[in-house]
Design a protein around this motif. Structure first.
Motif, PDB file in Angstrom:
ATOM      1  N   VAL A 135       0.169   1.061  -9.365  1.00 25.93           N
ATOM      2  CA  VAL A 135      -0.685   1.427  -8.230  1.00 25.93           C
ATOM      3  C   VAL A 135      -1.814   0.418  -8.060  1.00 25.93           C
ATOM      4  CG1 VAL A 135      -2.314   3.153  -7.371  1.00 25.93           C
ATOM      5  CG2 VAL A 135      -0.133   3.882  -8.359  1.00 25.93           C
ATOM      6  N   SER A 194      -0.381  -3.202  -6.986  1.00 26.27           N
ATOM      7  CA  SER A 194       0.108  -3.206  -5.604  1.00 26.27           C
ATOM      8  C   SER A 194      -1.055  -3.148  -4.615  1.00 26.27           C
ATOM      9  CB  SER A 194       1.048  -2.020  -5.367  1.00 26.27           C
ATOM     10  OG  SER A 194       2.207  -2.124  -6.159  1.00 26.27           O
ATOM     11  N   THR A 195      -2.048  -2.315  -4.918  1.00 28.91           N
ATOM     12  CA  THR A 195      -3.219  -2.205  -4.044  1.00 28.91           C
ATOM     13  C   THR A 195      -4.017  -3.505  -4.041  1.00 28.91           C
ATOM     14  OG1 THR A 195      -3.362   0.168  -4.497  1.00 28.91           O
ATOM     15  CG2 THR A 195      -5.314  -0.898  -3.562  1.00 28.91           C
ATOM     16  N   ILE A 249       0.843  -1.197   0.000  1.00 26.27           N
ATOM     17  CA  ILE A 249       0.000   0.000   0.000  1.00 26.27           C
ATOM     18  C   ILE A 249       0.881   1.251   0.000  1.00 26.27           C
ATOM     19  CG2 ILE A 249      -1.635   1.355   1.371  1.00 26.27           C
ATOM     20  CD1 ILE A 249      -2.915  -1.298   2.199  1.00 26.27           C
ATOM     21  N   GLY A 250       1.991   1.185   0.734  1.00 27.99           N
ATOM     22  CA  GLY A 250       2.931   2.302   0.735  1.00 27.99           C
ATOM     23  C   GLY A 250       3.503   2.559  -0.653  1.00 27.99           C
ATOM     24  N   ALA A 267       2.007   1.795  -3.503  1.00 32.00           N
ATOM     25  CA  ALA A 267       0.914   2.342  -4.309  1.00 32.00           C
ATOM     26  C   ALA A 267       0.732   3.835  -4.047  1.00 32.00           C
ATOM     27  CB  ALA A 267      -0.384   1.588  -4.005  1.00 32.00           C
ATOM     28  N   ILE A 268       0.760   4.235  -2.772  1.00 33.98           N
ATOM     29  CA  ILE A 268       0.603   5.644  -2.418  1.00 33.98           C
ATOM     30  C   ILE A 268       1.764   6.478  -2.962  1.00 33.98           C
ATOM     31  CG2 ILE A 268       0.551   7.277  -0.489  1.00 33.98           C
ATOM     32  CD1 ILE A 268      -0.944   5.146   1.107  1.00 33.98           C
ATOM     33  N   PHE A 269       2.966   5.914  -2.850  1.00 36.70           N
ATOM     34  CA  PHE A 269       4.159   6.626  -3.326  1.00 36.70           C
ATOM     35  C   PHE A 269       4.050   6.934  -4.816  1.00 36.70           C
ATOM     36  CE2 PHE A 269       8.310   6.334  -5.432  1.00 36.70           C
ATOM     37  CZ  PHE A 269       8.997   7.364  -4.801  1.00 36.70           C
ATOM     38  N   ALA A 303       1.400   6.886  -6.681  1.00 33.00           N
ATOM     39  CA  ALA A 303       0.186   7.627  -7.026  1.00 33.00           C
ATOM     40  C   ALA A 303       0.322   9.108  -6.719  1.00 33.00           C
ATOM     41  CB  ALA A 303      -1.014   7.046  -6.272  1.00 33.00           C
ATOM     42  N   LEU A 304       1.003   9.450  -5.629  1.00 33.91           N
ATOM     43  CA  LEU A 304       0.984  10.828  -5.139  1.00 33.91           C
ATOM     44  C   LEU A 304       2.283  11.602  -5.322  1.00 33.91           C
ATOM     45  CD1 LEU A 304      -0.990  10.315  -1.793  1.00 33.91           C
ATOM     46  CD2 LEU A 304      -1.881  10.901  -4.071  1.00 33.91           C
ATOM     47  N   LYS A 305       3.416  10.898  -5.431  1.00 32.36           N
ATOM     48  CA  LYS A 305       4.682  11.631  -5.521  1.00 32.36           C
ATOM     49  C   LYS A 305       4.782  12.356  -6.856  1.00 32.36           C
ATOM     50  CE  LYS A 305       9.687  11.281  -5.083  1.00 32.36           C
ATOM     51  NZ  LYS A 305       9.742  12.434  -4.164  1.00 32.36           N
TER      52      LYS A 305
END
Length: 253
Positions: free
Chosen positions: A237, A240-241, A112-113, A115-117, A119-121
């Motif tokens: 993303v 991984s999610t 999840i980390g 995916a967030i990385f 998606a948002l970075k």
């Protein structure tokens, strides 16, 4: 070979094609093939072993495709690949000695980390960035750690390799994807070597799925080279999610 109906074999071949396509772009092909093999009735150890047979062909195909386009020089990765192979072999041999259940609790958080990385970075594209770790140090620290995990469990190993190349080697998204595949193949091959001794893979079934893996990996890697980060990031993303959610569901079931 385990008695499987033609419709089950067809399902597994289709699953292998989809896995090869996804894995060549973002990793996570095992998210599709391992559950499919278990659904077909294979015992867990045999499912993992058979998955290694067919998965290796997909990773190798993607590695060759990227190399032919000049995105990676396999000769410069031979040392890292040898380390990944040895680490994958050791990981698979240690399956019965290491409490993998504890790793199962940590893995969804890491995925999840990731995916967030991605998606948002901001600024994650196909352009290289500053190198934070020299190649020799990357090969000595990052590669054996992920390779060992690939042999021990496997799901998400491609995403972990890719994150390392992006964060530490400073590679752009497409270049990181290309460099991931040979290492993923090597650690997969190391795991297969160990599983072949104890897991009794279904070689014929693995070979049939491998043909579909090759086709999917060829199509996926060509699409990735054509579109680049625009397709790799969202697919990474999503996979991984999805893998994290599946692992959480398994723990709660």
């Amino acid at each position: 070979m385990l008695e499987l109906s033609y419709d089950l074999i067809a399902m597994l071949v289709v699953a292998a094609f989809a896995a090869g396509f996804i894995d060549s772009i973002a990793g996570g092909g095992g998210l599709i093939t391992v559950p499919a093999l278990l659904l077909a009735g294979l015992p867990p150890a045999q499912a993992l072993a058979t998955n290694k047979v067919q998965g290796g062909f997909g990773a190798a195909t993607a590695a060759i495709t990227y190399a032919r386009r000049g995105l990676v020089d396999p000769r410069k990765q031979l040392g890292s690949a040898a380390i990944a192979f040895a680490a994958g072999l050791c990981g698979a041999l240690m399956v019965s000695y290491i409490p993998t259940q504890a790793l199962g609790y940590i893995l969804p958080v890491l995925l999840i980390g990731i995916a967030i990385f991605f998606a948002l970075k901001p600024g994650l594209n196909d352009q290289d960035r500053a190198e934070r770790m020299r190649p020799a140090l990357f090969a000595a620290i990052v590669v054996p750690f992920i390779g060992f995990y690939d042999g021990l469990l496997g799901p998400g190993a491609g995403a972990f390799y890719m994150l390392g190349f992006v964060m530490l080697a400073g590679y752009g998204i497409l270049k990181a994807t290309a460099h991931t595949k040979l290492l993923n193949f090597a650690s997969n091959l190391g795991g297969l070597t160990a599983f072949a001794l104890v897991g009794q893979p279904l070689w014929l079934l693995g070979a049939m799925m491998a043909v579909a893996q090759i086709a999917g990996a060829t199509l996926g890697s060509r699409l990735a080279m054509k579109i680049g980060a625009k397709v790799i990031k969202p697919l990474l993303v999503v996979t991984s999610t999805a893998l994290a959610l599946r692992l959480i569901w398994q723990m709660l079931a």
